[in-house]
Write an enzyme that holds these catalytic residues in place. Structure first.
Site, short mmCIF file in Angstrom:
data_model
loop_
_atom_site.label_atom_id
_atom_site.label_comp_id
_atom_site.label_asym_id
_atom_site.label_seq_id
_atom_site.Cartn_x
_atom_site.Cartn_y
_atom_site.Cartn_z
N HIS A 172 18.18 27.27 14.48
CA HIS A 172 16.79 26.86 14.37
C HIS A 172 16.24 27.10 12.96
CE1 HIS A 172 12.99 25.63 15.97
NE2 HIS A 172 12.39 26.75 15.61
N SER B 182 9.51 23.62 13.23
CA SER B 182 9.41 23.90 14.65
C SER B 182 8.13 23.27 15.21
CB SER B 182 9.47 25.40 14.88
OG SER B 182 9.68 25.71 16.24
N ASP C 26 21.09 24.31 16.93
CA ASP C 26 19.79 24.92 17.20
C ASP C 26 19.83 25.65 18.55
OD1 ASP C 26 17.09 25.52 17.67
OD2 ASP C 26 16.43 23.76 16.55
#
Length: 955
Positions: free
Chosen positions: A888, A780, A854
């Protein structure tokens, strides 16, 4: 949130997660691979449909360690015993697969055996204590799910992903079984009583104690092909016997678990969100749309929103959202009585009052929005009687599309509506005085009100307290004491007020006023006790023959040597503290988890105090104990095995070093079992981190965490490469500091590079990391960091691994991470921070990994796709892996194992073996900046304590 479920969720944090294997099915959806020298691939969004079914079938097993077939990467490598810092030659050789096979593969892979064994270790159970603290649940957890679970169809509506077959959120985890143990007086556990009465293969969710602790409520579902039994049914079990049965006699009543699900109203009845029995089939999407999709701002409203995903797109989506989220509330008794209450609606929460006479009911309704998720839809909050009779409406908030993006901005109108925990049925809420806009200067900024659930005619709300910062919560005790919290993000200021809710004659006073970043000054958080009504209030303690109001403050105890948790007896009148317990700082890391003597009326005698603690060390798994006063004798109640004994003797050290601007930095250095730098020489090193923003250099330099914490290794943790003889620099602090009115991100690149240089210099100085064999990685915002470091500090790292990142900040124009300026307010910052804009500078190998689905705001899969195309357009050595069905974070066993295979292959090839040979000459002069006094072609690590020499190099 119901207090029992809140308490139950807290106890779920007691356990460690270590995945184990689940049976796998033939794989049909391989990941998508790309390399810069291959022909352009199809869009990742077409990959699932375009790639043919794989012929690779992984072996299936329910044993502790699944034995795989078709393993590609060093399945039989020992991973240990290598001398002079080198990785085991057979393992390294096997990991470097044939290039064509590796790049054109259309099947999932398994990582080396030494990594796979750790990931497949059995998970430990979650724990939950009964309301009376006399029993404990062991909630048995599943392993990593197979990809077939993630492949189930899902509806993406208003920021929510829905499994229409189950009528729940998608990707919902579950327990495979529940064991009940009596907590005996001597602290030991009685024999397990298994909750039973349902078929094998049941998936258990939402396990909740009844207020009296005599029953458990939970849901069960099964996966049976196209059968409708995959929907959730509510079950109840007798705690004494473990015998379970369905709550509803009718087999046609199913749970709607999109938002809230069920709650105990009293000891013998539950309020349940059910799927309306009159509901028919889902609405069908029209072949021809009703009209064009139009959005208008002819009123010239200023509406700025972040990049939310999965939003409603049209009228059909609105109808579909209503279909799945509409519930019928049902009041069900354990004796079988069932009563529908209220009309069908999109109910989002149900909270009974402490005296069980009223219900606080929240719902959302139309008009919906196409630019914000459902949390900002119009919201209605009502008070009902416990049997479903309408009492009054508390508020009906309009659609909130215009919440400013500045931090500390909130919705207009009433918010944080809830019951006072210390009263039978008194409500409280907060109303903003600045229209919710943090940029508006006003005093007061928030006002807290209270009012009875059913006030007398003409009885208005009472002002409880006024705040100049943003309201952050209340801890209730009684009419003489409550603690009110407020904070302000921009300045990191946080304050705690002492108020007397029942007296207008006692002036509020500030108890603590400090910076939230200053962990050294953190006094701790007050502990709460459970009341007979099932709520949680401040635990007031009395000392024998002494007057005063004492609270228990449970703190992390941050110090320059690491966290040393504590429990203080705190006098709210004088501010004096008495430390009544603290962690053993020499070897162990201990924390206070919960109060176990907490259900009696009145103040708790100090000599009757009983607490639950966790205890761990660098090499010993977390165990739980009960400590009782006055002897303070600890009795251990768990005996969990070490989840990965092959790494039981790993080495862990909290290291400190300085950035060139004087900022103190820290990191946790992990070394493989048996490693000796003087004997084995420097190792390949994996640098894994995540930047953070600060308002002061002093706060940024403070030590967080403890060197004695157990090394918990998740399924995608960087620590897995300890098994491959890597040194791991975990969480090196990357502070991005903006003091005063200076914005931190305006010097993001400079501070990022300076922090990384200092970390690399430290591990090289210690002689544990080879300067030519240091890889960088992150997930991330850590992926964003990784790409920037490869662009702006190529002399530091041999390669990088970036997972689920965002790389082009112009695609998140209304703020990102902790940046609340817009692209138009800080254009140069957005551009200079974006590694996409510096793709031409990236010359070191970079592996990009991203979930195809995601859902995280800002990290669209498109970010990796476009970044890879930019890299490829400049001839960068790069690889993109898109994981079908993954969000994610990655969940399926196939996906996780493949991510580990990809990562290990990348590290073996471009870090251990250093086969990229990219810009070796141009990087050589920059190597001198590391302080080694040598160029890339002749670098020799600086030995620590007579460390290894140049023979350790594998270049």
């Amino acid at each position: 949130m119901n207090v029992d479920r809140m308490f139950h969720k807290v106890y779920h944090l007691l356990s460690l997660t270590s995945p184990r294997s689940l049976p796998l099915k033939p794989l049909h959806f391989p990941p998508v691979f790309s390399l810069s020298h291959l022909r352009p691939r199809r869009s990742p969004y077409d990959s699932v449909r375009s790639i043919r079914t794989s012929t690779a079938v992984m072996a299936t097993s329910r044993l502790r360690n699944l034995v795989p077939a078709n393993t590609v990467a060093s399945e039989d490598a020992s991973g240990g015993g290598a001398s002079k810092g080198s990785v085991s030659s057979p393992a390294a050789t096997t990991a470097l697969d044939d290039e064509e096979d590796a790049t054109l593969a259309v099947r999932y892979r398994l990582p080396p055996q030494e990594i796979k064994d750790i990931v497949d270790a059995p998970p430990l159970p979650a724990l939950s204590f009964s309301p009376h603290r006399d029993k404990i649940l062991f909630l048995k957890r599943r392993a990593l799910p197979p990809l077939t679970e993630l492949a189930r169809p899902e509806e993406k509506l208003a920021g929510v992903r829905i499994d229409g077959k189950c009528n729940t959120r998608t990707r919902m985890s579950f327990y495979s079984g529940v064991g009940i143990h009596q907590l005996l007086p001597d602290g030991t556990l009685g024999p397990e009583i298994e909750v039973r009465g349902f078929s094998d293969g049941a998936k258990i969710n939402f396990v909740t104690w009844s207020p009296d602790g005599r029953h458990l409520a939970f849901t069960i579902r099964f996966d049976e092909g196209e059968s409708s039994t995959s929907k959730l049914r509510v079950w109840v079990a007798q705690v004494e016997t473990g015998i379970a049965r369905p709550l509803f006699k009718s087999e046609e009543i199913f749970l709607n678990a999109i938002f809230d699900n069920f709650v105990w109203v009293n000891d013998s009845s539950l309020l349940v969100c059910t799927i309306p029995q009159s509901r028919g089939d889902p609405p069908k999407k029209p072949l021809v749309p009703f009209g064009p999709k139009i959005q208008s701002n002819e009123q010239k409203n200023t509406i700025q929103v972040r990049t939310f995903q999965d939003l409603l797109k049209d009228e059909y989506d609105e109808d579909l959202f209503d279909y799945y989220t509409t519930s019928q509330l049902v009041l069900a008794s354990l004796d079988g009585a069932v009563k529908e209450i209220g009309p069908p609606a999109v109910y989002t929460s149900m909270n009974p009052s402490p005296d069980q006479k009223y219900l606080l009911i929240s719902s959302i309704h139309r008009p919906y929005s196409f630019i914000v998720p459902c949390g900002r839809f119009p919201k209605k909050v009502d008070v009902w009687t416990a049997d479903g009779k309408f009492v009054r409406e508390l508020c009906d908030l309009p659609l909130a599309e215009d919440i400013p993006i500045a931090f500390s901005s909130v919705r207009k109108g009433k918010r944080s509506l809830n019951w006072r925990a210390d009263k039978p049925s008194t409500l409280y809420w907060v109303e903003t005085q600045d229209e919710g806009d943090a940029k508006v200067e006003v005093s007061p900024r928030d006002i807290i009100y209270t009012q009875p659930a059913d006030p007398l005619e003409g009885e208005g709300p009472t002002v409880l307290h006024k705040l100049d910062l943003r309201f952050g919560g209340i801890s209730w005790s009684d009419d003489s004491l409550a603690l009110v919290y407020e904070s302000w993000y921009k300045t990191r200021r946080t304050r705690t007020w002492v108020i007397s809710p029942g007296s207008n004659d006692v002036s509020p006073r500030i108890l603590f006023d400090r910076s939230s970043e200053d962990v050294y000054s953190d006094p701790g958080s007050p502990m709460l006790r459970r009341t007979p009504a099932g709520t949680y209030v401040l635990a007031k303690v009395k000392k024998e023959n002494e007057e005063g109001t004492y609270l228990l403050l449970n703190g992390n105890g941050a110090t320059p040597e690491g966290n040393i948790p504590f429990l203080d007896l705190f006098d709210t009148n004088t501010g004096n503290k008495e430390r009544i317990w603290k962690s053993d700082k020499e070897k162990y890391y201990e924390t206070v988890v919960a109060l176990m003597s907490d259900e009696k009326e009145g103040d708790l005698p100090i000599d009757h105090l009983k607490i639950l603690t966790s205890k761990e060390s660098k090499t010993e798994n977390t165990q739980y104990s009960i400590i009782s006063w006055p002897e303070k004798k600890a009795v251990q109640i768990t005996d969990f095995p070490h989840p990965y004994p092959q790494l039981a003797s790993l080495q862990k050290e909290l290291v400190k070093y300085q950035r060139k601007d004087g900022v103190q930095l820290t990191a946790t250095l992990y070394l493989p079992p048996g490693y000796d730098p003087s004997r084995d020489g420097p190792l390949p090193c994996l640098f894994w981190s995540y930047p953070g923003e600060f308002k002061s250099k002093d706060a940024a330099g403070q030590v967080r965490g403890s060197p004695n914490e157990f090394a918990g290794i998740g399924p995608t943790s960087a620590l897995l490469w300890l098994a491959r003889r890597f040194a791991i620099l975990s969480g090196p602090t990357i502070p991005i500091i903006g003091e005063g009115d200076v914005e931190a991100n305006d010097s993001y690149v400079e501070q990022l590079v300076a922090s990384a240089e200092a970390a690399v210099e430290e591990v090289v100085r210690r002689g544990v990391a080879h300067p030519d064999k240091i890889a960088v990685g992150g997930h991330s915002y850590g992926a964003f960091m990784t790409a920037n470091l490869l662009a702006h500090a190529p002399h530091l790292f041999s390669c990088g691994i970036a997972r689920s990142g965002a790389y082009n900040r112009t695609l998140t124009p209304f703020g990102f991470q902790n940046e609340d300026r817009t692209l138009w307010e800080a254009t140069s910052t957005y551009v200079e921070m974006s590694p996409f804009m510096s793709a031409n500078k990236i010359k070191k190998p970079i592996l990009l990994i991203h979930g195809e689905e995601d859902s995280n705001s800002g990290t669209l899969t498109m970010q990796s796709d476009r970044f890879f195309n930019a890299l490829k357009g400049h001839g960068a050595l790069s690889r993109l892996v898109i994981l079908p069905f993954e969000s994610h974070g990655y969940a399926a066993r196939e996906s996780i194992m493949h991510v580990l295979w990809e990562s290990d292959r990348w590290l073996q090839k471009y870090c251990v073996s250093d086969t990229s040979n990219v810009n070796a000459d141009s990087d050589a002069s920059e190597k001198e900046n590391l302080g080694t006094g040598s160029t890339a072609s002749e670098s020799k690590p600086v030995a620590a304590s007579g460390g290894g020499g140049p023979e350790a190099s594998n270049s």
